[in-house]
Motif scaffolding. Structure first.
Motif, PDB file in Angstrom:
ATOM      1  N   ALA B 247      14.964 -27.708 -22.116  1.00 19.84           N
ATOM      2  CA  ALA B 247      16.129 -26.959 -22.582  1.00 19.84           C
ATOM      3  C   ALA B 247      15.904 -26.533 -24.026  1.00 19.84           C
ATOM      4  CB  ALA B 247      17.385 -27.806 -22.444  1.00 19.84           C
ATOM      5  N   ALA B 248      15.424 -27.464 -24.861  1.00 18.23           N
ATOM      6  CA  ALA B 248      15.206 -27.165 -26.271  1.00 18.23           C
ATOM      7  C   ALA B 248      14.160 -26.073 -26.437  1.00 18.23           C
ATOM      8  CB  ALA B 248      14.777 -28.433 -26.999  1.00 18.23           C
ATOM      9  N   ARG B 249      13.142 -26.078 -25.554  1.00 17.92           N
ATOM     10  CA  ARG B 249      12.062 -25.106 -25.696  1.00 17.92           C
ATOM     11  C   ARG B 249      12.466 -23.717 -25.240  1.00 17.92           C
ATOM     12  NH1 ARG B 249       8.483 -29.510 -23.901  1.00 17.92           N
ATOM     13  NH2 ARG B 249       8.959 -28.893 -21.783  1.00 17.92           N
ATOM     14  N   VAL B 250      13.176 -23.625 -24.112  1.00 16.57           N
ATOM     15  CA  VAL B 250      13.364 -22.290 -23.533  1.00 16.57           C
ATOM     16  C   VAL B 250      14.727 -21.670 -23.812  1.00 16.57           C
ATOM     17  CG1 VAL B 250      11.740 -22.730 -21.667  1.00 16.57           C
ATOM     18  CG2 VAL B 250      14.183 -23.107 -21.283  1.00 16.57           C
ATOM     19  N   ALA B 251      15.747 -22.481 -24.084  1.00 17.98           N
ATOM     20  CA  ALA B 251      17.097 -21.937 -24.055  1.00 17.98           C
ATOM     21  C   ALA B 251      17.596 -21.561 -25.435  1.00 17.98           C
ATOM     22  CB  ALA B 251      18.051 -22.936 -23.417  1.00 17.98           C
ATOM     23  N   GLY B 252      18.312 -20.454 -25.488  1.00 15.40           N
ATOM     24  CA  GLY B 252      18.978 -20.065 -26.722  1.00 15.40           C
ATOM     25  C   GLY B 252      20.312 -20.778 -26.850  1.00 15.40           C
ATOM     26  N   TYR B 253      20.952 -20.971 -25.723  1.00 17.20           N
ATOM     27  CA  TYR B 253      22.234 -21.669 -25.692  1.00 17.20           C
ATOM     28  C   TYR B 253      22.134 -22.836 -24.740  1.00 17.20           C
ATOM     29  CZ  TYR B 253      24.164 -17.602 -27.986  1.00 17.20           C
ATOM     30  OH  TYR B 253      24.409 -16.603 -28.875  1.00 17.20           O
ATOM     31  N   THR B 254      22.902 -23.868 -25.001  1.00 14.65           N
ATOM     32  CA  THR B 254      22.903 -25.012 -24.105  1.00 14.65           C
ATOM     33  C   THR B 254      24.332 -25.488 -23.897  1.00 14.65           C
ATOM     34  OG1 THR B 254      20.708 -25.699 -24.821  1.00 14.65           O
ATOM     35  CG2 THR B 254      22.054 -27.358 -23.746  1.00 14.65           C
ATOM     36  N   ALA B 255      24.631 -25.785 -22.631  1.00 12.46           N
ATOM     37  CA  ALA B 255      25.933 -26.371 -22.311  1.00 12.46           C
ATOM     38  C   ALA B 255      25.685 -27.774 -21.802  1.00 12.46           C
ATOM     39  CB  ALA B 255      26.631 -25.543 -21.245  1.00 12.46           C
ATOM     40  N   PHE B 256      26.439 -28.729 -22.337  1.00  9.02           N
ATOM     41  CA  PHE B 256      26.291 -30.105 -21.883  1.00  9.02           C
ATOM     42  C   PHE B 256      27.431 -30.428 -20.932  1.00  9.02           C
ATOM     43  CE2 PHE B 256      27.429 -34.655 -22.711  1.00  9.02           C
ATOM     44  CZ  PHE B 256      26.460 -35.170 -21.880  1.00  9.02           C
TER      45      PHE B 256
END
Lengths: 390, 289
Positions: B247-256
């Motif tokens: 997630a940290a590598r590919v995503a611009g946004y993250t939802a938990f």
């Protein structure tokens, strides 16, 4: 061997007894397999030893004379001393032949014709013959005018009241017609029902009831399907009695649940991710079934169908009721004509009193078994060849 | 139309370098995203979902931004896959599912009765956890849907589209000489890229990915991640993952996600380095989940 004593809960003092029990159990199982195998071997040995002789037939060399007398009755074409030896069937058709071809008048023809069944049995198994006839036969055999040849007639003629002429051809043709009708009737209905139940139907009380009933149908005794076929096809729809159509439809009723159940199993074996993937591509349910599920499950469906057909092919009980166990000497030329099938032919021969029909019966069983084994081998082959590993 | 086909990254094996570059890209974008908000492509408002009597999603609100990768993370059973499947209405296939709330794609309600689910799904593609190529040839796998939807007319266009999709998915070089072999004969990572190629062949706007790399080895995973990074220039991507580093590598946004709720949604950098919620911090530091 390790000298260390293991301790712990698994250290059972009765461990030796457990191993003995295991060995004993294994021995019982091997015994069971042995018994089953012995039965099969005994069965095949019995059938083959009784039946293999039917594939050979003794022939006698005769001179046929085409003259005025033989134009009236075929028997007169033979020397009088040959009339007790050569099959009546060999000369039966001479008057007709002469009518068709008047040029034959006054000519003679030398040919090999089958001997009478009693003589054939005498030569094969030493069955009793009147002393005078026996001497005559022995003399002919010694002079080489009686010989044993492969019985092609068995495969090219229909049933006959003269055992030396009886063959399985008409029964084989009848079987083809009947199975063809069974296939045409049961395959589309069975596959489509299965596709609906497995892929489209909602899971509710109604579909569950239908499902349970289809499973029950597969276990219904086959003779009951015969009664249903009689009531429905012959009495209600007026399908001719003993016809291939009546028999095929009746067997189709019987095969239907088998095809439905095996098709559903084949459809269920297609992994869900394939469906999900297709749905995610924007397929409608019908497109998912047509393009992905059915092609993947086709080998399974075909295997189930072949096994269902093989079962239908060996079925006799329902055919008794629709009148297909009968003396049918001529191969049927259409689905509305009277026909008989291989197991029915075996049944008919088995109830004949003459000794010669015993070997015919066994030979008929051998042919039936050979066809069934071929069908089952095809099913296994298809399954192996197209089996997919996901 | 396909003039600017993305060529394959030549250094698939040197994925580590590629990954680090990818990461810096993402963080700069995240910073800009804060100031100049990108278009919202998919908007979920008060989404509630029940499996029979059990409520699996509680009043979810989430904006998925155009040409960005949005990661959905959270412990197993938190509803992130269920939510993802709402976005292309895959949940319609489960009879017991009931959905309330609104999900819009470009401002249009995708659950509106007038919306054709077939069209929706050709706009919102999906890649599954386990690679599921059809048991057909590589060519057929890709050509199937365009042909079905009538996207291409001639055989040549179709050939071109297949090539283009495979190139876009970074698979062309590996399979160009064996397009007629079964797709199922490829390796796991190749199969997954085939599934991605299949998804982009119908030219969707959004691609949903449900743990696309969880059944792959690290090298194949790196290739997929690189690919995702390349794809975001053209597509909007929502990805469910169990792998926080991913997630940290590919995503611009993250939802938990947690227990059917979105606990926190932010640009990836902030969420991972400076989470607002205690639960998020506990999860990303590995205290549970």
């Amino acid at each position: 061997m390790s000298t260390r004593r293991l301790t712990g809960s698994a250290n059972d003092p009765h461990i030796r007894r457990r191993y003995r029990a295991e060995k004993r159990f294994k021995a019982y199982c091997i015994g069971a397999v042995g018994i089953a195998f012995a039965i099969i071997v005994a069965f095949f040995t019995d059938i083959i030893s009784q039946g293999y002789t039917a594939f050979w037939q003794h022939q006698v060399q005769v001179t046929l004379e085409y003259n005025d007398r033989s134009a009236r009755l075929g028997q007169f074409a033979l020397d009088s001393d040959m009339r007790d030896i050569a099959s009546r069937g060999a000369t039966r058709s001479i008057p007709l032949e002469m009518e068709d071809n008047p040029d034959l008048m006054g000519t003679t023809d030398q040919r090999w014709v089958p001997v009478k069944a009693e003589i054939d049995q005498y030569l094969k198994h030493g069955h009793d013959l009147p002393a005078e006839l026996r001497q005559q036969v022995d003399a002919l055999a010694d002079s080489g005018r009686i010989q044993s040849a492969f019985n092609t007639r068995f495969f090219t003629t229909g049933d006959s009241k003269l055992p030396e002429l009886a063959g399985i051809f008409s029964a084989a043709v009848g079987t083809l017609y009947v199975l063809g009708i069974t296939l045409v009737f049961a395959f589309p209905i069975g596959v489509m029902s299965a596709v609906y139940l497995e892929e489209f139907a909602p899971d509710n009380k109604l579909t569950q009831t239908i499902e349970v009933n289809i499973n029950n149908l597969a276990a219904v005794p086959s003779i009951i399907f015969g009664l249903l076929g009689l009531a429905l096809f012959i009495n209600f729809f007026g399908v001719p009695r003993s016809s291939a159509l009546a028999g095929g439809l009746t067997l189709g009723l019987m095969t239907l649940p088998i095809i439905i159940i095996s098709t559903r199993a084949a459809l269920r074996a297609v992994p869900d991710p394939i469906r999900q993937g297709a749905f995610a591509m924007g397929c409608s349910r019908w497109q998912v079934v047509r393009d992905h599920v059915l092609p993947s499950s086709l080998p399974g469906i075909l295997t189930g169908t072949i096994i269902g057909l093989a079962q239908a092919m060996g079925e006799t009980a329902p055919l008794i009721i629709v009148g297909m166990i009968a003396y049918i000497p001529e191969a049927p030329s259409g689905i509305f004509e009277s026909a008989t099938v291989l197991p029915a032919q075996v049944f008919t021969w088995a109830s004949e009193p003459q000794q010669a029909y015993v070997e015919k019966t066994a030979a008929g069983i051998m042919v039936l078994l050979a066809v069934l084994l071929t069908l089952n081998a095809t099913a296994v082959f298809l399954r192996r060849k197209f089996e997919r590993r996901w | 139309m396909y003039s600017e086909a993305t060529t394959e990254s030549p250094e698939t094996t040197e994925s580590v370098t590629a990954m680090t570059t990818g990461q810096t890209d993402t963080s700069t974008q995240a910073q800009t995203a804060g100031t100049a908000e990108k278009n919202v492509k998919v908007k979920a408002e008060n989404v509630r979902l029940w499996y029979g009597q059990t409520q699996a999603l509680h009043d979810l609100n989430l904006d998925i931004h155009e040409n960005e990768v949005t990661a959905l993370i959270g412990p197993s059973g938190c509803g992130k896959s269920s939510f993802l499947r709402c976005l292309n209405r895959m949940n319609d296939l489960i009879p017991s599912v009931r959905i309330e709330g609104q999900i819009t794609l470009d401002g249009e309600d995708i659950y509106h009765p007038d919306v054709d689910v077939v069209q929706l799904r050709s706009n919102v593609g999906m890649v599954f956890q386990k690679p599921n190529p059809f048991p057909k040839s590589i060519y057929e796998n890709i050509a199937y849907a365009p042909r079905l939807h009538g996207i291409v007319n001639s055989r040549r266009d179709l050939d071109e589209l297949v090539e283009h999709s495979l190139k876009r998915a970074g698979l062309w070089r590996e399979v160009s000489d064996r397009l007629q072999t079964p797709g199922t004969a490829l390796s796991g990572g190749q199969q997954q890229r085939l599934c991605i190629a299949r998804a982009i062949a119908v030219n969707p706007e959004v691609i949903l990915m449900d743990e696309p790399a969880s059944s792959l080895d690290p090298l194949a995973t790196a290739t997929i991640e690189e690919l995702i990074d390349e794809l975001k220039d053209r597509y909007t991507i929502a990805i469910v993952t169990h792998n926080l580093q991913q997630a940290a590598r590919v995503a611009g946004y993250t939802a938990f996600f947690h227990m059917g709720e979105i606990v926190e949604f932010n640009d990836t950098d902030t969420l991972f380095t400076n989470p607002r919620e205690q639960k998020t911090e506990d999860y990303i530091t590995g205290r549970y989940g």
